[in-house]
Design a protein around this motif. Structure first.
Motif, mmCIF file in Angstrom:
data_model
loop_
_atom_site.group_PDB
_atom_site.id
_atom_site.type_symbol
_atom_site.label_atom_id
_atom_site.label_comp_id
_atom_site.label_asym_id
_atom_site.label_seq_id
_atom_site.Cartn_x
_atom_site.Cartn_y
_atom_site.Cartn_z
ATOM 1 N N ARG A 187 -13.402 -6.631 3.590
ATOM 2 C CA ARG A 187 -12.761 -7.205 5.033
ATOM 3 C C ARG A 187 -12.401 -6.404 5.856
ATOM 4 O O ARG A 187 -13.060 -6.514 7.241
ATOM 5 N N PHE A 188 -11.818 -5.175 5.583
ATOM 6 C CA PHE A 188 -11.105 -4.215 6.695
ATOM 7 C C PHE A 188 -11.550 -2.787 5.799
ATOM 8 O O PHE A 188 -12.323 -2.680 5.564
ATOM 9 N N THR A 189 -11.676 -2.299 6.754
ATOM 10 C CA THR A 189 -12.258 -0.476 7.206
ATOM 11 C C THR A 189 -10.661 0.277 7.864
ATOM 12 O O THR A 189 -10.424 0.470 8.817
ATOM 13 N N PRO A 190 -9.545 0.954 6.840
ATOM 14 C CA PRO A 190 -8.355 0.955 7.208
ATOM 15 C C PRO A 190 -8.848 2.757 6.798
ATOM 16 O O PRO A 190 -9.621 3.319 7.249
ATOM 17 N N LEU A 191 -7.435 3.329 7.439
ATOM 18 C CA LEU A 191 -8.165 5.340 7.506
ATOM 19 C C LEU A 191 -6.211 5.313 5.987
ATOM 20 O O LEU A 191 -5.547 4.521 6.091
ATOM 21 N N TRP A 192 -7.370 6.261 4.993
ATOM 22 C CA TRP A 192 -6.860 6.230 3.917
ATOM 23 C C TRP A 192 -5.611 7.703 4.135
ATOM 24 O O TRP A 192 -6.096 8.821 4.128
ATOM 25 N N PHE A 193 -4.066 7.528 3.530
ATOM 26 C CA PHE A 193 -3.903 8.655 3.114
ATOM 27 C C PHE A 193 -2.788 8.273 1.687
ATOM 28 O O PHE A 193 -2.479 7.121 1.344
ATOM 29 N N GLY A 194 -2.743 9.566 0.957
ATOM 30 C CA GLY A 194 -2.505 9.526 0.031
ATOM 31 C C GLY A 194 -1.075 10.664 0.029
ATOM 32 O O GLY A 194 -1.581 11.690 -0.109
ATOM 33 N N LEU A 195 -0.204 10.450 -1.137
ATOM 34 C CA LEU A 195 0.867 11.062 -1.165
ATOM 35 C C LEU A 195 0.603 11.407 -2.719
ATOM 36 O O LEU A 195 0.361 11.163 -3.903
ATOM 37 N N GLU A 196 0.399 13.315 -2.583
ATOM 38 C CA GLU A 196 0.724 13.981 -3.757
ATOM 39 C C GLU A 196 1.462 15.027 -3.789
ATOM 40 O O GLU A 196 0.933 15.892 -2.223
ATOM 41 N N ASP A 197 1.818 15.793 -4.714
ATOM 42 C CA ASP A 197 2.574 17.044 -4.445
ATOM 43 C C ASP A 197 1.995 18.160 -4.900
ATOM 44 O O ASP A 197 1.349 17.627 -6.402
ATOM 45 N N GLU A 198 2.288 19.278 -4.749
ATOM 46 C CA GLU A 198 1.502 20.406 -5.287
ATOM 47 C C GLU A 198 1.472 20.822 -6.445
ATOM 48 O O GLU A 198 1.433 21.080 -7.582
ATOM 49 N N ASP A 199 2.999 20.730 -5.896
ATOM 50 C CA ASP A 199 3.049 20.800 -8.119
ATOM 51 C C ASP A 199 4.589 19.773 -8.323
ATOM 52 O O ASP A 199 5.136 18.464 -8.337
ATOM 53 N N ARG A 200 3.364 19.037 -9.469
ATOM 54 C CA ARG A 200 3.670 18.141 -10.127
ATOM 55 C C ARG A 200 5.082 17.916 -10.426
ATOM 56 O O ARG A 200 5.791 16.457 -10.447
ATOM 57 N N ALA A 201 5.525 18.903 -10.680
ATOM 58 C CA ALA A 201 7.188 19.302 -11.848
ATOM 59 C C ALA A 201 8.634 18.621 -10.811
ATOM 60 O O ALA A 201 8.702 18.008 -10.851
ATOM 61 N N ASP A 202 7.924 18.742 -9.223
ATOM 62 C CA ASP A 202 8.213 18.441 -8.582
ATOM 63 C C ASP A 202 8.485 16.586 -7.953
ATOM 64 O O ASP A 202 10.009 16.527 -7.571
ATOM 65 N N LEU A 203 7.590 16.085 -8.623
ATOM 66 C CA LEU A 203 7.036 14.769 -8.078
ATOM 67 C C LEU A 203 7.914 14.349 -9.898
ATOM 68 O O LEU A 203 9.253 13.480 -9.358
ATOM 69 N N TYR A 204 7.544 14.456 -10.629
ATOM 70 C CA TYR A 204 8.837 14.603 -11.790
ATOM 71 C C TYR A 204 9.683 14.175 -11.993
ATOM 72 O O TYR A 204 10.637 13.438 -12.035
#
Length: 311
Positions: A187-204
């Motif tokens: 139905r829609f054609t969006p622009l997709w942004f995904g957020l991710e940490d280079e170091d997973r430990a920072d996210l945790y």
């Protein structure tokens, strides 16, 4: 300029801050795509943005359901689709932000969901599951829809019953329904942004810190208030990460700190599952956060991708 932007990523990755920053720049409005922020009175444990945090930006799909209600992806799409279309019709940018991958993908695809009839079939199947066990129902499903039966585990009671319900109500398998849905253009054609940490430990680390902040903000008191409103402890909303663990603490089964540690562990596992889901999307533009990177720097990455998409 793309009129629809999707911001996806795991819990505590900075989706809220980026969505508000982009909304300010692009004359946008935010459509929340979080399966728990839809519930009223559940603010702290869901990390729902406060009025102050929203900075005057219109937010949609927050506080649209009572905590005792079961809420489905089909209901989310029914409510959110006209909101997105209205935002676009007014010349604004719709920024769909959240971590519930199924909701977000279904909204963008415009999935047509198999009906949820109220004819008693589901109740009969539920009663049979209690009386006869799931193995019999799964075998029954295998006879009419072997593809679904092969995908489902005995423990997946809800989906087994749902698949049988669709077959008995429509005469068609849920597998056939899903194949037809996948063949329909989105139905829609969006622009997709995904957020991710280079170091997973920072996210945790941020996840762990967030749990402590929620406790300081009054998460336990929020849960007590929900119980005082008569919200069943077994309701879908109260089984969310950050709520069910503290129910055990309130019942004396563990300490508050032990419950908090369980929330941290469960949230880290959930973040991994979210990333696995969103990595399947070939259209995702990943905004990778290095240690110490601010929202402003993530916004700069997003701006560059926006400029490239317009060329």
């Amino acid at each position: 300029m793309k009129k629809i932007i999707c911001i996806a990523g795991p819990t505590a990755s900075g989706k809220t801050a980026l969505s508000i920053a982009l909304a300010r720049e692009l004359d946008g409005e935010v459509v929340s795509c979080d399966s728990m922020q839809i519930y009223k009175y559940m603010d702290i444990g869901t990390a729902k943005p406060t009025v102050a945090e929203r900075q005057g930006i219109a937010h949609h799909m927050l506080d649209v359901a009572e905590p005792w209600e079961d809420f489905s992806v089909s209901r989310y799409c029914e409510m959110a689709t006209p909101i997105v279309e209205d935002i676009i019709s007014r010349g604004k940018t719709a920024i769909i932000a959240g971590g519930t991958g199924l909701y977000m993908d279904s909204l963008i695809k415009g999935n047509a969901f198999a009906p949820f009839p109220a004819t008693g079939v589901r109740e009969k199947l539920e009663a049979r599951a209690d009386a006869e066990g799931m193995e019999i129902l799964l075998t029954e499903l295998g006879a009419v829809d072997p593809d679904s039966a092969a995908r489902l585990h005995l423990a997946d009671r809800k989906r087994i019953i749902r698949a049988l319900e669709v077959y008995y109500e429509t005469g068609q398998t849920i597998t056939a329904h899903n194949l037809r849905t996948q063949a329909i253009p989105p139905r829609f054609t969006p622009l997709w942004f995904g957020l991710e940490d280079e170091d997973r430990a920072d996210l945790y680390k941020r996840i762990d810190e967030r749990v402590g902040i929620m406790l300081e903000q009054g998460l336990v008191e929020e849960i007590q208030s929900l119980l005082a409103r008569g919200i069943p402890a077994k309701s879908t909303a109260m089984q969310a990460i950050g709520y069910k663990e503290f129910l055990d603490a309130l019942e004396g089964k563990c300490t508050v700190e032990e419950a908090a540690d369980q929330v941290r562990a469960s949230s880290r596992k959930y973040a991994k599952r979210q990333l696995t889901w969103f990595r399947r999307n070939p259209n995702m533009h990943w905004l990778r956060r290095k240690p110490g990177v601010t929202t402003g720097e993530i916004l700069s990455q997003a701006r560059q991708i926006l400029e490239e998409s317009d060329n």
